[in-house]
Design an enzyme around this catalytic site. Structure first.
Site, PDB file in Angstrom:
ATOM      1  N   THR A  41       0.844  -1.197   0.000  1.00  0.00           N
ATOM      2  CA  THR A  41       0.000   0.000   0.000  1.00  0.00           C
ATOM      3  C   THR A  41       0.878   1.245   0.000  1.00  0.00           C
ATOM      4  OG1 THR A  41      -1.623  -1.211   1.320  1.00  0.00           O
ATOM      5  CG2 THR A  41      -1.814   1.196   1.305  1.00  0.00           C
ATOM      6  N   GLY A 183      -9.908  12.067   9.034  1.00  0.00           N
ATOM      7  CA  GLY A 183      -8.651  11.470   9.502  1.00  0.00           C
ATOM      8  C   GLY A 183      -7.507  11.936   8.609  1.00  0.00           C
ATOM      9  N   VAL A 238     -22.603  10.624   6.814  1.00  0.00           N
ATOM     10  CA  VAL A 238     -23.107  10.442   5.450  1.00  0.00           C
ATOM     11  C   VAL A 238     -23.885   9.131   5.451  1.00  0.00           C
ATOM     12  CG1 VAL A 238     -22.446  10.050   3.042  1.00  0.00           C
ATOM     13  CG2 VAL A 238     -21.224  11.749   4.418  1.00  0.00           C
ATOM     14  N   GLY A 273     -11.122   5.114   7.142  1.00  0.00           N
ATOM     15  CA  GLY A 273     -10.149   4.254   7.813  1.00  0.00           C
ATOM     16  C   GLY A 273      -9.814   3.038   6.976  1.00  0.00           C
ATOM     17  N   HIS A 446      20.929  28.006  14.452  1.00  0.00           N
ATOM     18  CA  HIS A 446      20.157  29.218  14.161  1.00  0.00           C
ATOM     19  C   HIS A 446      20.456  29.669  12.742  1.00  0.00           C
ATOM     20  CE1 HIS A 446      18.197  33.058  14.721  1.00  0.00           C
ATOM     21  NE2 HIS A 446      19.255  33.621  14.131  1.00  0.00           N
TER      22      HIS A 446
END
Ligand SMILES: Cc1cc2nc3c(=O)[nH]c(=O)nc-3n(C[C@H](O)[C@H](O)[C@H](O)COP(=O)(O)OP(=O)(O)OC[C@H]3O[C@@H](n4cnc5c(N)ncnc54)[C@H](O)[C@@H]3O)c2cc1C
Length: 467
Positions: A41, A183, A238, A273, A446
C-alpha cells in the site's frame, strides 16, 4: 521443493523490511507478493504517491500565492494534471524498483502470486497463470497489510465515489469534493484537491478532526484548514450517496440524528479508515486466531497461536503506519534469528503531511489528563521563531508535555511547517528517556524552525527566551 528459513507474505513496508533484515541475519528468505509490484500500500497507493501529490500541489499553491511576495513573478500557474500524475507515477516507479533492487542485493527470493498458508511450514503460491507452487519454510511472517474500510450501502466505483486509491488518480479536478472522514488520509487528499482548485467539504462523524491526536493541536489545525478554504461538517454522518444524476447527492444527518441535509458533489472520497486484510491467506484452515476486530492476534514477539506463524504491520493491532510496520518487520526478523527484537510503542511518531504539517509523538494532553498524570506544558509559537517569520510561515506551535516530577518528556505535538521532520528530535529524546531540560540545553542551529522545539522545552521550565 524450495526450503526456506523464512517466507514473508506481503512486500509492503512491514514485509520487505522484515525480509531484508532476515537476509542480513543469514536466514534464507523469500517474499510472496500478489500484486505486480513490490512495496505494498505504502509505495504503490499510499504514503509515496500521496506525498508526491502533496508536494506538487503545495508548490502549485505557493507559486500562485506566495511567490509574488518574494519578488518572484511567475504569473498565474497553470495546472497540467496529467503531467502532475506522471510526476507522481515516476516517483512511485522509482520506489518500487528500489525494493526489487534491495531484494536482489540481499539475495531474497521473490514469488509473484497469492500466498496461502497451507499449514505451518508450508506456503502455497498461486501465480497469475493459475499454477500453484508449494514452498517449505521453518517460519512464516504474514504482512498482508490492510484494505480500505467501506461504508455500508455506498459503492466505491473509484471514479465518482473513490477510496484513497481513486483519489490519487482522478483524471480531472472535481469542482466539488466531498470527503467522508476527517482522519489523516481525508485531510491530506482533501488538501491536494483543494490546492488544485476543488471546493472541499469534509464530513466527520465525531465532533473533532484527527481523532486520537492532541485536541488543542487539532482545534488550531482545523482553524488553519478553514482559513485555507476547507469546509467542515463535524458530528455528522453520510447516510447514502445517490449517483443517479450528473452530480452526486449525499444525504448527511447529524451524528445524534436529526434533519437530513443533501450535499451535492462531483466526487466523494470515502476515507473512514482501513481494515486488516486477511482474505485468501488460509488463516482459518491453518487455525490462526484473529482478535475481536479481525486483526491477526499476536503475542509480544509477533507469534500467532500457531507455532512458526508470525504477523506484523497493518494486519495486527496498533497504528496503521508504515514506520510501525517496518520496525515490527525488523523486530520479528531479529526474534527469528535469536536476537531480542523489540518495538517501543510509546514512541511512534504520527505525521499529517498537509500544510502546515501536524506531528506528534508520545502522549497527548488529553491522554495525560485522563490517566491523572501530573505534567508541565511548554509551548512556543512559530510567530516568535526567526526563521518561520522571515519565511512568512508562522502558523502553529510546538507543545512539549513533561512529567511534573521528573521532567521526562511524555509527549511532543507540533503544528507547523516541516513538523514531520522536526518530530524526529523529540522521538530520539524520548527514546533515550530524555527530559525537557535535555532538549532545552541542546544547542540548536540558528536560524532553524527547530529552535521552536528548544524554546518549547525552555518554556516547560518557564524560561523561554524569545517569548
Ligand atoms: C493514501 C494513504 C496514505 C498513507 N500515508 C502514510 C504516511 O504518510 N505515513 C505512514 O506511515 N503511513 C501511511 N499510510 C499507511 C501505510 O501505507 C500502511 O500503514 C503500510 O503500508 C502498512 O504496511 P504493511 O506492510 O503492513 O502492509 P501493506 O503496505 O498494505 O502491504 C501488504 C502487501 O501484502 C500483499 N498481500 C496481501 N495478501 C497477500 C497474499 N495472500 N499473498 C501475497 N501478497 C499478499 C499486498 O498485495 C500488499 O502488497 C498511508 C496509507 C494510505 C492508504
Amino acid at each position: 521443493m524450495a526450503q526456506y528459513d523464512l517466507i514473508v507474505i506481503g512486500s509492503g513496508p512491514g514485509g520487505y523490511v522484515c525480509a531484508i533484515r532476515a537476509a542480513q541475519l543469514g536466514l534464507k528468505t523469500a517474499v510472496v507478493e500478489k500484486d505486480k509490484t513490490f512495496g505494498g500500500t505504502c509505495l504503490n497507493v499510499g504514503c509515496i504517491p500521496s506525498k508526491a501529490l502533496l508536494h506538487a500541489s503545495e508548490l502549485f499553491e505557493e507559486a500562485g500565492h506566495a511567490f509574488g511576495k518574494m519578488g518572484i513573478g511567475v504569473g498565474k500557474p497553470k495546472l497540467d494534471l496529467a503531467a502532475m500524475m506522471a510526476f507522481k507515477d515516476e516517483g512511485v516507479d522509482g520506489n518500487v524498483k528500489g525494493v526489487a533492487f534491495l531484494f536482489k542485493k540481499n539475495k531474497v527470493d521473490t514469488y509473484l502470486g497469492v500466498g496461502r498458508v497451507a499449514a505451518a511450514g508450508k506456503v502455497e503460491v498461486k501465480g497469475a497463470d493459475g499454477k500453484t507452487l508449494t514452498l517449505e519454510t521453518k517460519n512464516i511472517v504474514i504482512a498482508s497489510g490492510s484494505d480500505v474500510a467501506r461504508l455500508r450501502g455506498i459503492d466505491i466505483d473509484e471514479k465518482r465515489i473513490v477510496s484513497s486509491t481513486g483519489a490519487l488518480t482522478l483524471a480531472k479536478v472535481p469542482q466539488k469534493l466531498l470527503v467522508v472522514g476527517a482522519g489523516v488520509i481525508g485531510l491530506e487528499l482533501g488538501s491536494v484537491w483543494r490546492r488544485l482548485g476543488s471546493e472541499v467539504v469534509v464530513v466527520e462523524f465525531l465532533d473533532r478532526i484527527l481523532p486520537g491526536m492532541d485536541s488543542e493541536v487539532c482545534r488550531q489545525f482545523q482553524r488553519i484548514l478553514e482559513k485555507q478554504g476547507m469546509i467542515f461538517k463535524l458530528a455528522s454522518k453520510v447516510m447514502a450517496i445517490d449517483k443517479s444524476g450528473s452530480r452526486l447527492k449525499a444525504s448527511v444527518e447529524p451524528a445524534a440524528s436529526g434533519a437530513v441535509e443533501t450535499i451535492e458533489a462531483d466526487v466523494a472520497l470515502v476515507a473512514i479508515g482501513r481494515v486488516p486484510f486477511t482474505e485468501g491467506l488460509g488463516l482459518r484452515e491453518a487455525g490462526v486466531a484473529l482478535d475481536e476486530r479481525g486483526r491477526i492476534a499476536v503475542d509480544a514477539h509477533y507469534a500467532t497461536n500457531v507455532r512458526g506463524i508470525y504477523a506484523i504491520g497493518d494486519v495486527i493491532a496498533g497504528p496503521m503506519l508504515a514506520h510501525k510496520a517496518e520496525d515490527e518487520g525488523v523486530a520479528v526478523a531479529e526474534v527469528l534469528a535469536g536476537q531480542a527484537g523489540h518495538v517501543n510503542y510509546d514512541v511512534i511518531p504520527n505525521v499529517v503531511y498537509t500544510y502546515p504539517e501536524v506531528a506528534s509523538v508520545g502522549k497527548s494532553e488529553d491522554e495525560l489528563k485522563q490517566a491523572g498524570v501530573a505534567y508541565n506544558v511548554g509551548k512556543f509559537p512559530f510567530t516568535a521563531n526567526g526563521r518561520a517569520k522571515v519565511n512568512m510561515q508562522t502558523e502553529g506551535f510546538v507543545k512539549i508535555l513533561a512529567d511534573a516530577k521528573t521532567d521526562r518528556v511524555l509527549g511532543v505535538h507540533i503544528v507547523g511547517p516541516d513538523a514531520g521532520n522536526m518530530i524526529a528530535e523529540a522521538a530520539v529524546a524520548m527514546e533515550f528517556g530524555g527530559a525537557a531540560e535535555d532538549i532545552a540545553r541542546t544547542c540548536h542551529a540558528h536560524p532553524t524552525l527547530t529552535e521552536a522545539v528548544k524554546e518549547a522545552a525552555l518554556a516547560v521550565g518557564k524560561r523561554a527566551i524569545h517569548m
